[in-house]
Scaffold this active site. Sequence first.
Site, short mmCIF file in Angstrom:
data_model
loop_
_atom_site.label_atom_id
_atom_site.label_comp_id
_atom_site.label_asym_id
_atom_site.label_seq_id
_atom_site.Cartn_x
_atom_site.Cartn_y
_atom_site.Cartn_z
N CYS A 161 0.82 -1.19 0.00
CA CYS A 161 0.00 0.00 0.00
C CYS A 161 0.87 1.26 0.00
O CYS A 161 1.92 1.30 0.60
CB CYS A 161 -0.93 0.01 1.19
N GLU A 219 -6.72 2.28 -1.73
CA GLU A 219 -6.32 1.78 -3.04
C GLU A 219 -7.25 2.39 -4.07
O GLU A 219 -8.35 2.83 -3.74
CB GLU A 219 -6.36 0.25 -3.07
#
Length: 242
Positions: free
Chosen positions: A20, A123
Site C-alpha cells: 500500500c 487503493e
Amino acid sequence: MKAQGRGASALAPVMLPPMCGRFTQHLSWEELHRLADLIGQPRNLAPRYNIAPMTQVEVIRLGPQGKELAPMRWGLVPLWWKDPLNKLPATFNARAETVSTKPMFRSAFKSRRCIIPASGFYEWTGSKGAKTPHYFSAPDSRPLAFAGLWESFADPQTREMKDSATIIVGPANEWMSRFHDRMPVILDWGDIGLWMAGGDPGALLHPSPEDALQEWIVSAGVNKSDVGDDDPTLIERAIVAG
C-alpha cells in the site's frame, strides 16, 4: 444514490506500483498497549488520515525490554546506504516473495521484523485521470497489524542515526483481487510475537482471510499528498451514483 460497503463491486483494477502507498493511523496508545502488550510511557498519538511515503509513522518493534512503539521514516533505508536519500529506490513496500533475498531487505528480514499498526489503507481503481479511491479497514474497526521491517541508518547529510521501516505486501486474496492484485500482509495480533522473534517468519507471509477487510469509496480529496493528513473526512463514505 448509495454508499458502497464491503460487498460493493469494484471497477477494473489498475495495476499500480506495489501497494500500500497510503494508509491511516488514528490510534490510541492504550489500544495498542492492549493488543501488543507495549512497554514504555503512554503518549498521545496524533491522528493521521492520509500518510504518504517518506513521512514519519508509528512502528511496533522488539526493544531490549519488550515491545515498544517508535516513530520511523516510512521507506526503509539499509544501513549500508551512503548516497543521498533522493537516490534511494522506492522502499516503502517490500514484496513477500523476495523480501528474504533482496539486498535492500534481507538483513532486516533476518533480525529486525516489526509491526506497523494501521487503522486502514487506500487503493484506487479505474483508468488514468478517473481513478476512484477506496478505503479498506477491519470490519470490527480494530487496528490492522501490517507485517513490516525496520532498519537504522546514518542520515547521509547529518550522519545522525535514524530509524526507517517498510510494509510487506503479497498477493491479494480473492476478495481484494477485485481492487488490486496485491495487498499488505496483515497478521493476527496473536501472531505478532512469532513474526518479530520467531524462527520461521516466512510461514506468516500469506494472504489474509476473505473476511479480514471491509471497503468503501471515499472522496477524491485523498488523491492529494501535498496537504495535511489530519482531516478525518478523508475516510468518510462518498455518495456515488448507482
